[in-house]
Scaffold this active site. Structure first.
Site, PDB file in Angstrom:
ATOM      1  N   LYS A 198       0.825  -1.217   0.000  1.00  0.00           N
ATOM      2  CA  LYS A 198       0.000   0.000   0.000  1.00  0.00           C
ATOM      3  C   LYS A 198       0.855   1.261   0.000  1.00  0.00           C
ATOM      4  O   LYS A 198       0.612   2.200  -0.747  1.00  0.00           O
ATOM      5  CB  LYS A 198      -0.916   0.038   1.239  1.00  0.00           C
ATOM      6  CG  LYS A 198      -1.826  -1.139   1.417  1.00  0.00           C
ATOM      7  CD  LYS A 198      -2.795  -0.939   2.561  1.00  0.00           C
ATOM      8  CE  LYS A 198      -2.138  -0.784   3.925  1.00  0.00           C
ATOM      9  NZ  LYS A 198      -1.415  -1.983   4.362  1.00  0.00           N
ATOM     10  N   ARG A 205      -9.680   1.444  10.645  1.00  0.00           N
ATOM     11  CA  ARG A 205      -9.262   0.050  10.787  1.00  0.00           C
ATOM     12  C   ARG A 205     -10.449  -0.900  10.963  1.00  0.00           C
ATOM     13  O   ARG A 205     -10.282  -2.104  10.954  1.00  0.00           O
ATOM     14  CB  ARG A 205      -8.315  -0.102  11.986  1.00  0.00           C
ATOM     15  CG  ARG A 205      -6.933   0.473  11.741  1.00  0.00           C
ATOM     16  CD  ARG A 205      -5.999   0.149  12.867  1.00  0.00           C
ATOM     17  NE  ARG A 205      -4.664   0.699  12.654  1.00  0.00           N
ATOM     18  CZ  ARG A 205      -3.708   0.102  11.960  1.00  0.00           C
ATOM     19  NH1 ARG A 205      -3.931  -1.062  11.408  1.00  0.00           N
ATOM     20  NH2 ARG A 205      -2.522   0.666  11.834  1.00  0.00           N
ATOM     21  N   ARG A 247      12.314  -9.746   4.318  1.00  0.00           N
ATOM     22  CA  ARG A 247      12.690  -8.329   4.318  1.00  0.00           C
ATOM     23  C   ARG A 247      13.696  -8.035   5.422  1.00  0.00           C
ATOM     24  O   ARG A 247      13.589  -8.555   6.522  1.00  0.00           O
ATOM     25  CB  ARG A 247      11.416  -7.474   4.526  1.00  0.00           C
ATOM     26  CG  ARG A 247      11.647  -5.984   4.412  1.00  0.00           C
ATOM     27  CD  ARG A 247      10.338  -5.224   4.322  1.00  0.00           C
ATOM     28  NE  ARG A 247       9.571  -5.234   5.556  1.00  0.00           N
ATOM     29  CZ  ARG A 247       8.432  -4.566   5.725  1.00  0.00           C
ATOM     30  NH1 ARG A 247       7.907  -3.879   4.728  1.00  0.00           N
ATOM     31  NH2 ARG A 247       7.791  -4.610   6.876  1.00  0.00           N
ATOM     32  N   ARG A 285      13.446  -7.219  11.554  1.00  0.00           N
ATOM     33  CA  ARG A 285      12.618  -6.698  12.639  1.00  0.00           C
ATOM     34  C   ARG A 285      11.733  -7.814  13.184  1.00  0.00           C
ATOM     35  O   ARG A 285      11.353  -8.728  12.460  1.00  0.00           O
ATOM     36  CB  ARG A 285      11.703  -5.573  12.126  1.00  0.00           C
ATOM     37  CG  ARG A 285      12.414  -4.366  11.560  1.00  0.00           C
ATOM     38  CD  ARG A 285      11.415  -3.274  11.201  1.00  0.00           C
ATOM     39  NE  ARG A 285      10.215  -3.823  10.563  1.00  0.00           N
ATOM     40  CZ  ARG A 285       9.049  -3.176  10.496  1.00  0.00           C
ATOM     41  NH1 ARG A 285       8.904  -2.004  11.049  1.00  0.00           N
ATOM     42  NH2 ARG A 285       8.014  -3.724   9.889  1.00  0.00           N
ATOM     43  N   ARG A 289      -0.368 -10.615  12.783  1.00  0.00           N
ATOM     44  CA  ARG A 289      -0.833  -9.340  12.202  1.00  0.00           C
ATOM     45  C   ARG A 289      -1.892  -9.579  11.133  1.00  0.00           C
ATOM     46  O   ARG A 289      -2.877  -8.843  11.032  1.00  0.00           O
ATOM     47  CB  ARG A 289       0.352  -8.572  11.591  1.00  0.00           C
ATOM     48  CG  ARG A 289       1.305  -8.000  12.639  1.00  0.00           C
ATOM     49  CD  ARG A 289       2.613  -7.560  12.006  1.00  0.00           C
ATOM     50  NE  ARG A 289       2.459  -6.383  11.172  1.00  0.00           N
ATOM     51  CZ  ARG A 289       3.361  -5.997  10.262  1.00  0.00           C
ATOM     52  NH1 ARG A 289       4.453  -6.710  10.067  1.00  0.00           N
ATOM     53  NH2 ARG A 289       3.172  -4.903   9.547  1.00  0.00           N
TER      54      ARG A 289
END
Length: 208
Positions: A13, A88, A127, A154, A165
């Site tokens: 996004k 959200r 990533r 991370r 998530r």
């Protein structure tokens, strides 16, 4: 061009928002960035938000809306805005609609960047992020090409965290897709392709 940006974490996004901002000069309003900036600057809304964040609580919807409204009053947002990270859930969407209506502003589209969950898990878990400047690159890049800093994975990009998530997204945020579809403003693009191809479809879907 007033847009709400939808899609799971890691769907791309932000990349599509950057492309629209660069070409059309609209404001990219990321509620996460707004909250961090307000807290750092010590604004009235930032101080209020900090109380909730320090206590590990969610920042109330109205406070986020007030931050968004404040940001919308800035000159670049007069050309249009891309709202990223809010709403959200459908309750927040209804609140947002009411507030925009009171301001005489309407949403032109809810843009959904659609990517299968298994692709997202693979994409995010490979990533790496620079500890110094936040630059992101695929696994295998150990030194940041931007500043020479150390690249690391991370916690947010570990497979088990990503799945959590995505579960949260599915429960809370996915109903927004139906909400905006019912309002006749949902635009869906296939995000599982090269950035340029996705962006071409974004422009076509938005009538740009």
């Amino acid at each position: 061009m007033n847009i709400v940006l939808l899609g799971a974490p890691g769907a791309g996004k932000g990349t599509q928002a950057q492309e629209l901002v660069a070409e059309y000069g609209v404001a990219h309003i990321s509620t996460g960035d707004l909250l961090r900036s307000a807290v750092k600057a010590g604004t009235k809304l930032g101080v209020e938000a900090q109380k909730y964040m320090s206590a590990g609580q969610l920042v109330p919807d109205q406070l986020v809306i007030d931050l968004v409204k404040e940001r919308m009053a800035q000159p670049d947002a007069q050309k249009g805005f891309i709202l990223d990270g809010f709403p959200r859930n459908t309750a927040q969407a209804e609140t947002l609609d009411a507030e925009l209506d009171a301001m005489g502003v309407k949403l032109d589209a809810a843009l959904l960047v659609d990517v299968p969950f298994d692709v997202i898990v693979k994409r995010l878990s490979s990533r790496r992020t620079c500890r110094n400047c936040g630059y992101t690159a695929p696994a295998g890049v150990d030194v940041c090409p931007n500043c020479g800093g150390e690249m690391y994975q991370r916690d947010d990009d570990k497979p088990e965290t990503i799945q959590h998530r995505l579960d949260t997204y599915q429960q809370q945020t996915e109903p927004l897709i139906s909400y905006y579809k019912d309002h006749g403003i949902l635009v869906t693009v296939d995000g599982n392709r090269p950035v340029a191809d996705v962006y071409a479809d974004v422009k076509k879907g938005l009538g740009l």
